[in-house]
Design an enzyme around this catalytic site. Structure first.
Site, PDB file in Angstrom:
ATOM      1  N   TYR A   1       0.801  -1.220   0.000  1.00  0.00           N
ATOM      2  CA  TYR A   1       0.000   0.000   0.000  1.00  0.00           C
ATOM      3  C   TYR A   1       0.837   1.275   0.000  1.00  0.00           C
ATOM      4  O   TYR A   1       0.368   2.336  -0.410  1.00  0.00           O
ATOM      5  CB  TYR A   1      -0.933   0.048   1.215  1.00  0.00           C
ATOM      6  CG  TYR A   1      -1.939  -1.051   1.322  1.00  0.00           C
ATOM      7  CD1 TYR A   1      -2.241  -1.890   0.248  1.00  0.00           C
ATOM      8  CD2 TYR A   1      -2.614  -1.278   2.524  1.00  0.00           C
ATOM      9  CE1 TYR A   1      -3.166  -2.908   0.368  1.00  0.00           C
ATOM     10  CE2 TYR A   1      -3.548  -2.284   2.655  1.00  0.00           C
ATOM     11  CZ  TYR A   1      -3.812  -3.110   1.574  1.00  0.00           C
ATOM     12  OH  TYR A   1      -4.731  -4.113   1.710  1.00  0.00           O
TER      13      TYR A   1
ATOM     14  N   LYS B   1       0.788  -6.718   5.983  1.00  0.00           N
ATOM     15  CA  LYS B   1       0.756  -7.886   5.098  1.00  0.00           C
ATOM     16  C   LYS B   1       2.070  -8.068   4.348  1.00  0.00           C
ATOM     17  O   LYS B   1       2.743  -7.103   3.988  1.00  0.00           O
ATOM     18  CB  LYS B   1      -0.390  -7.734   4.084  1.00  0.00           C
ATOM     19  CG  LYS B   1      -1.747  -7.460   4.724  1.00  0.00           C
ATOM     20  CD  LYS B   1      -2.835  -7.289   3.684  1.00  0.00           C
ATOM     21  CE  LYS B   1      -4.108  -6.762   4.314  1.00  0.00           C
ATOM     22  NZ  LYS B   1      -4.014  -5.325   4.654  1.00  0.00           N
TER      23      LYS B   1
ATOM     24  N   HIS C   1      -0.398 -11.750   1.987  1.00  0.00           N
ATOM     25  CA  HIS C   1      -1.340 -10.918   1.228  1.00  0.00           C
ATOM     26  C   HIS C   1      -2.101 -11.696   0.157  1.00  0.00           C
ATOM     27  O   HIS C   1      -3.302 -11.499  -0.024  1.00  0.00           O
ATOM     28  CB  HIS C   1      -0.564  -9.756   0.579  1.00  0.00           C
ATOM     29  CG  HIS C   1      -1.394  -8.543   0.340  1.00  0.00           C
ATOM     30  ND1 HIS C   1      -0.876  -7.268   0.359  1.00  0.00           N
ATOM     31  CD2 HIS C   1      -2.717  -8.386   0.081  1.00  0.00           C
ATOM     32  CE1 HIS C   1      -1.841  -6.390   0.125  1.00  0.00           C
ATOM     33  NE2 HIS C   1      -2.960  -7.047  -0.053  1.00  0.00           N
TER      34      HIS C   1
END
Length: 340
Positions: free
Chosen positions: A75, A105, A138
């Site tokens: 992210y 993750k 993930h």
């Protein structure tokens, strides 16, 4: 209502008292501590990496009572979240790091046994934390090390060695760097594969879930195996590049919301909560952040639930980028184990 081992709900402070009285929590089955996870989490996945906006939103969320924050190495939000946490602690919005529940993750390029621990340590440095509460794989796929971009180039897709990667995740928990470990986007088949060799079973499976994609088969499997389901994109993530309008514009949900004097978002989140599951929702809007907390002091009717059960099901987030004739998943059906 089924919820995994609910503990005393987390009482919200200040302005949160006006939005809802409590945020219920669940204790994860294979946690190394008995620290509970709030059922609602604040997500930090976004198309834009505007650190200042994220920091401001996280601080506002903490003021409102949010305590669970979800990030990932992919992210690009770990550093900003870490800065927000540091600021919250410095000004006394929370009294201690232990008051927060932080999830991150492992990305595909680090999903190799020798890279799991270094990847977590890198995330911890970005977050300015000594440990995280939950560390997830993930996706059930690996990729060429050193290539952490998205989308992953076709030639870099690789099958994951579930046994060795999960063993490395277990070591992260034994070292105390992750208090709990779990997975994300795993099907029943992939979970069964992982469970066949796991010493510490996964605590959580974070997956797409909403009234439009209810995941009944997967939820039943997870419940039978003591795995908490966390819903991501429970409202369809319509403001993001991967999002859809099919949840918020669903006529059945709109009718229920109108009749109950609630928003469609509140109906969706309440429905997930009543299924005994947890969820991560993202908003940088203060009013919507408040609304998301106003779901714990009312219930859907039996008629409402029946209507939701009749909604036509459709997986919204397919991720064709993981499908390749050269990769471990040759079709969408294979990627999702036919759960479409």
């Amino acid at each position: 209502m089924y919820v995994h081992d609910i503990r005393s709900p987390h009482k919200m402070d200040g302005a949160a008292t006006n939005t809802a009285s409590v945020i219920p929590e669940v204790v994860l089955s294979s946690s190394s501590t008995r620290k509970a996870m709030p059922v609602i989490g604040f997500g930090t996945a976004a198309d834009s990496n505007d650190s200042a906006t994220l920091i401001s939103a996280v601080l506002e969320a903490i003021k409102l009572g949010y305590r669970h924050f979800d990030t990932a190495s992919l992210y690009g939000s770990e550093q900003a979240l870490g800065e927000a946490i540091a600021q919250a602690l410095s000004v006394g919005l929370v009294t201690s790091r232990d008051d927060l529940f932080i999830t991150s993750k492992l990305w595909c390029n680090d999903a190799h046994s020798h890279l799991v621990l270094p990847a977590l340590q890198k995330s911890l440095r970005s977050l300015q934390l000594e440990y995280i509460d939950l560390y997830l794989i993930h996706w059930p796929i690996s990729s060429t090390p050193e290539k952490g971009r998205w989308p992953i180039d076709e030639q870099d897709l690789m099958p994951m060695d579930f046994k060795s990667v999960w063993a490395a995740m277990e070591e992260c928990q034994r070292l105390g760097l992750a208090k709990s470990i779990g997975v994300s986007n795993f099907s029943c088949k992939e979970l069964q594969n992982l469970l066949s060799s796991a010493t510490i079973p996964p605590s959580v499976n974070q997956v797409e879930m909403s009234p439009v994609w209810q995941q009944k088969k997967l939820r039943e499997f997870c419940k039978a195996n003591g795995i908490v389901v966390t819903a991501f994109s429970p409202l369809g993530a319509k403001g993001c590049s991967w999002g859809t309008h099919q949840v918020m514009e669903n006529e059945v949900l709109q009718e229920i919301a109108k009749a109950r004097g609630k928003t469609v978002a509140q109906v969706c989140l309440r429905w997930i909560y009543e299924q005994g599951e947890t969820f991560v929702v993202k908003s940088y809007n203060k009013e919507r952040l408040k609304e998301n907390l106003q779901i714990f002091d009312w219930e859907l009717s039996e008629d409402d639930r029946n209507k939701v059960n009749q909604i036509k099901q459709h997986r919204l987030i397919v991720v064709k980028e993981f499908v390749s004739a050269r990769g471990p998943y040759k079709s969408i059906e294979e990627l999702w184990d036919g759960e479409l």
